[in-house]
Design a protein around this motif. Structure first.
Motif, mmCIF file in Angstrom:
data_model
loop_
_atom_site.group_PDB
_atom_site.id
_atom_site.type_symbol
_atom_site.label_atom_id
_atom_site.label_comp_id
_atom_site.label_asym_id
_atom_site.label_seq_id
_atom_site.Cartn_x
_atom_site.Cartn_y
_atom_site.Cartn_z
ATOM 1 N N LYS A 92 49.302 44.533 33.239
ATOM 2 C CA LYS A 92 49.120 43.945 34.568
ATOM 3 C C LYS A 92 49.681 44.915 35.597
ATOM 4 O O LYS A 92 50.823 45.366 35.478
ATOM 5 C CB LYS A 92 49.839 42.601 34.685
ATOM 6 C CG LYS A 92 49.646 41.940 36.052
ATOM 7 C CD LYS A 92 50.485 40.688 36.203
ATOM 8 C CE LYS A 92 50.281 40.072 37.592
ATOM 9 N NZ LYS A 92 51.221 38.954 37.837
ATOM 10 N N PHE A 342 40.075 41.986 33.932
ATOM 11 C CA PHE A 342 39.959 41.012 35.018
ATOM 12 C C PHE A 342 40.288 41.744 36.318
ATOM 13 O O PHE A 342 41.460 41.871 36.691
ATOM 14 C CB PHE A 342 40.912 39.838 34.805
ATOM 15 C CG PHE A 342 40.597 38.995 33.601
ATOM 16 C CD1 PHE A 342 39.630 38.001 33.666
ATOM 17 C CD2 PHE A 342 41.262 39.199 32.396
ATOM 18 C CE1 PHE A 342 39.328 37.222 32.560
ATOM 19 C CE2 PHE A 342 40.971 38.416 31.283
ATOM 20 C CZ PHE A 342 40.003 37.429 31.367
ATOM 21 N N ASP A 345 42.573 40.278 39.145
ATOM 22 C CA ASP A 345 43.981 40.072 38.806
ATOM 23 C C ASP A 345 44.678 41.349 38.362
ATOM 24 O O ASP A 345 45.872 41.319 38.044
ATOM 25 C CB ASP A 345 44.094 39.026 37.689
ATOM 26 C CG ASP A 345 43.363 37.734 38.015
ATOM 27 O OD1 ASP A 345 43.546 37.228 39.133
ATOM 28 O OD2 ASP A 345 42.594 37.254 37.153
ATOM 29 N N ASN A 372 41.495 33.663 28.202
ATOM 30 C CA ASN A 372 41.693 32.922 29.446
ATOM 31 C C ASN A 372 43.125 32.410 29.577
ATOM 32 O O ASN A 372 43.705 32.423 30.675
ATOM 33 C CB ASN A 372 40.706 31.761 29.532
ATOM 34 C CG ASN A 372 39.281 32.222 29.772
ATOM 35 O OD1 ASN A 372 39.049 33.327 30.287
ATOM 36 N ND2 ASN A 372 38.299 31.408 29.400
ATOM 37 N N ARG A 375 45.308 35.405 30.436
ATOM 38 C CA ARG A 375 45.107 35.755 31.841
ATOM 39 C C ARG A 375 45.943 34.859 32.756
ATOM 40 O O ARG A 375 46.639 35.356 33.655
ATOM 41 C CB ARG A 375 43.638 35.629 32.200
ATOM 42 C CG ARG A 375 43.318 35.854 33.662
ATOM 43 C CD ARG A 375 41.937 35.354 34.018
ATOM 44 N NE ARG A 375 41.537 35.721 35.372
ATOM 45 C CZ ARG A 375 40.415 35.318 35.954
ATOM 46 N NH1 ARG A 375 39.569 34.518 35.291
ATOM 47 N NH2 ARG A 375 40.120 35.688 37.185
ATOM 48 N N LYS A 379 49.072 36.086 35.109
ATOM 49 C CA LYS A 379 49.028 35.928 36.563
ATOM 50 C C LYS A 379 50.310 35.323 37.091
ATOM 51 O O LYS A 379 50.716 35.587 38.247
ATOM 52 C CB LYS A 379 47.838 35.028 36.952
ATOM 53 C CG LYS A 379 46.491 35.713 36.863
ATOM 54 C CD LYS A 379 45.336 34.727 36.944
ATOM 55 C CE LYS A 379 45.319 33.940 38.233
ATOM 56 N NZ LYS A 379 44.124 33.051 38.299
#
Length: 381
Positions: A92, A342, A345, A372, A375, A379
């Motif tokens: 991330k 993604f 994000d 999902n 994710r 986040k």
């Protein structure tokens, strides 16, 4: 959904027969028939089973620092155990928030990609366009593979190949031993001509180019040959020059070759878990490496967004990238390989596995649900 899963399963079948004939040692079965023990032994060391070319890394490694906050192991424990996962990585904002290994795999171990290689091949097309070696997405395929002149590929563009919409008739039925996917490229029938090209130039046209998505593993290998011809070097050498060295991959990768010794554009690059993550990050960063635009940003944008409807419950298909309804773009390979990005994000998720079957509806649904959930958890960090 069934169409999508069957297509994904067939993605490696073109590679399997020819690769089996390119085995390093006698008696190596088709990669689709490996036992769990063989998967565990050969997925991280495919060069001991099949002939390969090497993608050389450089001396400088792109950093992937560990973030202060990490996802809990409990989030992935059950999925990893139930799906024979060898590697799970989440990045991330350019930092690792989860990195786990299974099946006795170590961080330095490579793992084969199956059809995730297609997404690398697509990226090399973009690099060749930036280098002026391919005139553009609307350039004719026959300009770079002249042996295809006078065939069903007359008038077909590079873009149409990348969208799997050449219009050439193709049977991807992996249950039929006489299907195109089972027969293409398995014998050298014209000395001096790649065996895949020999086969594909005899196929008739079924649809107008650009009008219909037809999953065609043969054409992904064809794109690899097109790139090599255009740049005047092997796919491995070009991938090293354009991605592995400038972006800073940590370890050499290896790429399985066909009967002619050419890398298969549609299958089987082996790299480390973190280098899979770097691949996803490279595309997420818009195709830049070492401050230089390696792939044109507009090409990256088209490659990773829907270009054609693919008959599946998804947003569509790009240039050898899938478009799930989650808004991600995704490189996929059978037996549980995926690189999922993604973009909104700034999250990259990598999964390597040794599923007991090439594909299965329940496993694909479980993977989607797991991605999902990861994710959402990432986040919140």
């Amino acid at each position: 959904m069934r169409h999508l899963l069957l297509a994904a399963a067939a993605a490696a079948l073109l590679a399997a027969p020819a690769a089996a004939q390119q085995a390093v040692k006698p008696g190596v079965p088709s990669i689709l028939q490996w036992s769990p023990e063989q998967q565990k032994a050969w997925y991280p060391a495919i060069e001991t089973a099949y002939r390969v070319n090497t993608i050389k890394a450089g001396g400088k490694v792109h950093p992937l620092p560990k973030a202060a906050k990490q996802l809990p192991d409990a989030l992935s424990d059950a999925y990893m155990a139930q799906n024979d996962v060898s590697g799970f990585l989440v990045i991330k904002d350019g930092k690792i928030v989860a990195e786990r290994y299974g099946l006795d795999r170590k961080p330095q171990d490579r793992w084969t990609s199956f059809s995730v290689a297609k997404s690398v091949t697509s990226t090399l097309v973009g690099a060749a366009i930036a280098d002026g070696k391919i005139k553009g997405e609307d350039a004719l395929v026959t300009d770079y593979i002249p042996e295809l002149k006078g065939s069903g590929y007359d008038g077909v563009t590079v873009r149409q190949l990348l969208m799997m919409s050449s219009g050439v008739k193709w049977n991807e039925d992996y249950t039929d031993p006489n299907s195109d996917v089972a027969r293409a490229g398995t014998a050298i029938v014209e000395p001096g001509v790649n065996p895949l090209v020999s086969y594909m130039r005899k196929l008739p046209r079924a649809n107008e180019p650009g009008t219909k998505f037809t999953y065609n593993t043969g054409e992904t290998d064809l794109v690899g040959i097109l790139v090599s011809n255009a740049v005047g070097k092997s796919l491995s050498a070009y991938a090293s020059e354009k991605i592995w060295k400038p972006y800073g991959m940590e370890r050499d990768a290896v790429w399985v070759t066909d009967l002619a010794g050419h890398e298969r554009g549609g299958c089987c690059i082996s790299m480390t878990l973190r280098d899979y993550g770097r691949l996803g990050q490279f595309i997420l960063d818009g195709g830049k490496a070492a401050g230089k635009q390696v792939v044109p940003p507009e090409f990256v944008a088209r490659a990773t967004s829907p270009q054609i409807k693919n008959g599946a419950p998804e947003r569509g298909y790009g240039y050898f990238w899938w478009m799930p309804v989650s808004g991600a773009f995704e490189g996929r390979g059978i037996f549980g390989q995926s690189v999922t990005v993604f973009p909104e994000d700034r999250i990259v998720i990598v999964l390597n596995a040794a599923w007991p079957e090439a594909t299965k509806r329940e496993r694909s649904m479980a993977r989607t649900a797991f991605l999902n959930s990861v994710r959402e958890a990432a986040k919140g960090l």
